[in-house]
Design an enzyme around this catalytic site. Structure first.
Site, PDB file in Angstrom:
ATOM      1  CD1 TRP A   3       4.388  11.653  60.207  1.00 38.63           C
ATOM      2  CD2 TRP A   3       2.979  13.400  60.069  1.00 38.63           C
ATOM      3  NE1 TRP A   3       4.845  12.635  61.061  1.00 38.63           N
ATOM      4  CE2 TRP A   3       4.007  13.710  60.989  1.00 38.63           C
ATOM      5  CE3 TRP A   3       1.972  14.342  59.835  1.00 38.63           C
ATOM      6  CZ2 TRP A   3       4.062  14.937  61.673  1.00 38.63           C
ATOM      7  CZ3 TRP A   3       2.030  15.559  60.509  1.00 38.63           C
ATOM      8  CH2 TRP A   3       3.061  15.849  61.406  1.00 38.63           C
ATOM      9  CD  GLU A  23       5.790  11.042  56.388  1.00 39.33           C
ATOM     10  OE1 GLU A  23       4.583  11.126  56.038  1.00 39.33           O
ATOM     11  OE2 GLU A  23       6.625  11.936  56.162  1.00 39.33           O
ATOM     12  CE  LYS A  49       8.475  16.068  61.611  1.00 45.29           C
ATOM     13  NZ  LYS A  49       7.439  17.042  61.244  1.00 45.29           N
ATOM     14  CG  ASP A 105       9.672  13.491  55.050  1.00 40.38           C
ATOM     15  OD1 ASP A 105      10.723  14.155  54.953  1.00 40.38           O
ATOM     16  OD2 ASP A 105       8.545  13.992  54.902  1.00 40.38           O
ATOM     17  CG  HIS A 116      10.269  13.032  58.734  1.00 45.99           C
ATOM     18  ND1 HIS A 116       9.007  12.480  58.729  1.00 45.99           N
ATOM     19  CD2 HIS A 116      10.093  14.339  58.451  1.00 45.99           C
ATOM     20  CE1 HIS A 116       8.116  13.402  58.440  1.00 45.99           C
ATOM     21  NE2 HIS A 116       8.747  14.535  58.254  1.00 45.99           N
ATOM     22  CG  HIS A 157       6.705  11.918  52.152  1.00 46.08           C
ATOM     23  ND1 HIS A 157       5.917  12.348  53.190  1.00 46.08           N
ATOM     24  CD2 HIS A 157       5.865  11.373  51.232  1.00 46.08           C
ATOM     25  CE1 HIS A 157       4.643  12.059  52.915  1.00 46.08           C
ATOM     26  NE2 HIS A 157       4.591  11.475  51.740  1.00 46.08           N
ATOM     27  CG  ASP A 216      11.560  23.646  57.339  1.00 47.39           C
ATOM     28  OD1 ASP A 216      10.448  23.237  57.731  1.00 47.39           O
ATOM     29  OD2 ASP A 216      11.809  23.867  56.147  1.00 47.39           O
ATOM     30  CG  ASP A 274       8.407  19.789  55.562  1.00 46.98           C
ATOM     31  OD1 ASP A 274       8.282  18.730  54.949  1.00 46.98           O
ATOM     32  OD2 ASP A 274       8.179  19.897  56.780  1.00 46.98           O
ATOM     33  CG  ASP A 288       6.106  16.090  52.842  1.00 48.65           C
ATOM     34  OD1 ASP A 288       5.556  17.204  52.789  1.00 48.65           O
ATOM     35  OD2 ASP A 288       6.161  15.406  53.891  1.00 48.65           O
TER      36      ASP A 288
END
Ligand code: RNT
Ligand code: ZN
Length: 420
Positions: free
Chosen positions: A186, A227, A229, A260, A263, A287, A295, A297, A327
């Site tokens: 990534w 990965e 995003k 992810d 993302h 992920h 955010d 995460d 993640d």
């Protein structure tokens, strides 16, 4: 206590059996599903390369909960404590900045398996598989927001060499541990504001990745993943490594695609992507994360989004092709608890999905009895799932949900509170 849990389990098992669900088979399957636990929740993506910790890269850990791991030994200690609180046998996912050089400065394009020797011994002793990630952030040569897409060939070359070095490390992990190491690329590259040229950076990224992946490495040891995003902090307008970019790349180069869950656009359904991309790809790395507004995460919890993911994996019989990694990084709660909450939530979601009477639902669908299908979906929600989960925890010798807090508090009192 144990007998009360067993009694509740037997009763619950009967309720599921009425719907044709084999609970014992589900328990056996869930115990064999490895989840890859990301090292970086343990220290807010700091790593052990420099004092400064996470810098740049379009990601940020917020919060100042005391007691984070300051050394690799402390991080291993915290990870071990976490594993003691999660049912099943799992994997551990390292980032390049978690190397141990004995205080010597080693540039990222010169790192090798020797700098991860202690991690490898640790994983081998515990029978834990390792996964890996090159670190394309928290570095002076990434400060201007470009790494593999950098217009300067010298800087791009540095990051390409880092990618190559990391694949060798992944290969060494896989060789030693006898399980392929998924090595996930990534990059944080992107533009904050209105961008004129979207084509050149993408072209450079494609060529740089081709150089990184130039050498064929035995997939028994290493699996490459890429990965995408949608945006990051400071790269709100343009990210060259978009979903379309990497989907095309992964298909044409036969790589794993990393999805992810933080993302994508907030209303996009990531679970829905799995059965599409797996028509064209060998496999997918997840992920699992929880996006909240800007955010990507937050700590994973047992919510509809991860249930949908788990259901798709089980319904499609993708267990050998969908690799599950976590993640997220939250510095506002105890870091061991954050790991435990996320890992238990994901394991719980897998068990939930394995307890679904999928064949029956599918038959109703084929018969176009959508009325009965909806009733059955609703029925599943109030079956005594908790009794099965409690029994699984008992069987795996880990605390029940109700006991987790006390164990974390004790660990905090005895260990993490004493850290400066
Ligand atoms: C960042 C990506 C990436 C990182 C880790 C630390 O948005 O999700 O996977 O979280 O590499
Ligand atoms: Zn990720």
């Amino acid at each position: 206590m144990a007998s009360a849990i067993e009694k509740a389990f037997e009763a619950a098992k009967e309720r599921y059996a009425e719907l044709g669900v084999n609970v014992d088979a589900a328990l056996e399957t869930v115990a064999g599903i490895p989840l890859s636990m990301h090292c970086w929740q343990g220290d807010d993506v700091g790593g052990f390369e420099t004092e400064s910790g996470l810098t740049g890269g379009g990601i940020m850990a917020t919060g100042s909960y005391p007691g984070k791991a300051r050394t690799a030994d402390e991080l291993r200690q915290d990870a071990e404590q976490t594993f003691r609180l999660i049912p099943g046998r799992h994997r551990f996912n390292l980032h390049a900045i978690y190397l141990e050089t004995g205080g010597k400065k080693v540039e990222r394009d010169a790192i090798g398996p020797e700098h991860f020797a202690r991690w490898l011994d640790w994983a081998a002793e515990r029978g834990v598989g390792l996964d890996f990630n090159p670190t394309f952030f928290s570095h002076p040569l990434a400060n201007d927001g470009f790494t593999l897409t950098h217009p300067d060939p010298a800087i791009r070359g540095f990051w390409i060499r880092h990618g190559v070095a990391c694949r060798k490390i992944g290969e060494a992990f896989g060789r030693r541990l006898g399980t392929p190491c998924i090595t996930n690329v990534w990059i944080p590259d992107g533009q904050k504001d209105v961008t004129a040229d979207r084509q050149s950076p993408r072209h450079r990224l494609m060529e740089a990745l081709d150089e990184i992946f130039h050498e064929d490495i035995d997939p028994a040891y290493l699996r490459d993943a890429v990965e995408s995003k949608l945006f990051g902090i400071g790269s709100e307008t343009f990210v060259p490594g978009s979903h379309e970019f990497y989907l095309g790349y992964a298909i044409t180069r036969r790589k794993l695609l990393t999805l992810d869950t933080g993302h994508f656009h907030p209303t996009e359904n990531i679970a829905d992507k799995i059965s599409s991309v797996l028509l064209y790809l060998d496999g997918v790395l997840l992920h699992v994360s929880r996006g909240i507004r800007w955010d990507s995460d937050h700590v994973v919890i047992f919510n509809d989004e991860i249930l949908a993911l788990a259901e798709e994996i089980v319904r499609g019989k993708y267990l050998g092709r969908v690799f599950i990694g976590l993640d997220f990084f939250d510095a506002s709660i105890h870091r061991v608890a954050a790991w435990v909450i996320g890992m238990r939530a994901m394991a719980k979601a897998m068990l939930w999905a394995l307890l679904e009477p999928f064949e029956q639902l599918r038959e109703l669908e084929v018969a176009r009895d959508y009325t009965a299908r909806l009733i059955l979906f609703e029925t599943m929600k109030t079956l005594p799932f908790g009794a099965i989960w409690d029994y699984y925890c008992l069987q795996q010798s880990v605390p029940l949900d109700t006991a987790v807090s006390a164990v974390v508090r004790r660990y905090e009192h005895d260990v993490t509170r004493l850290r400066g």
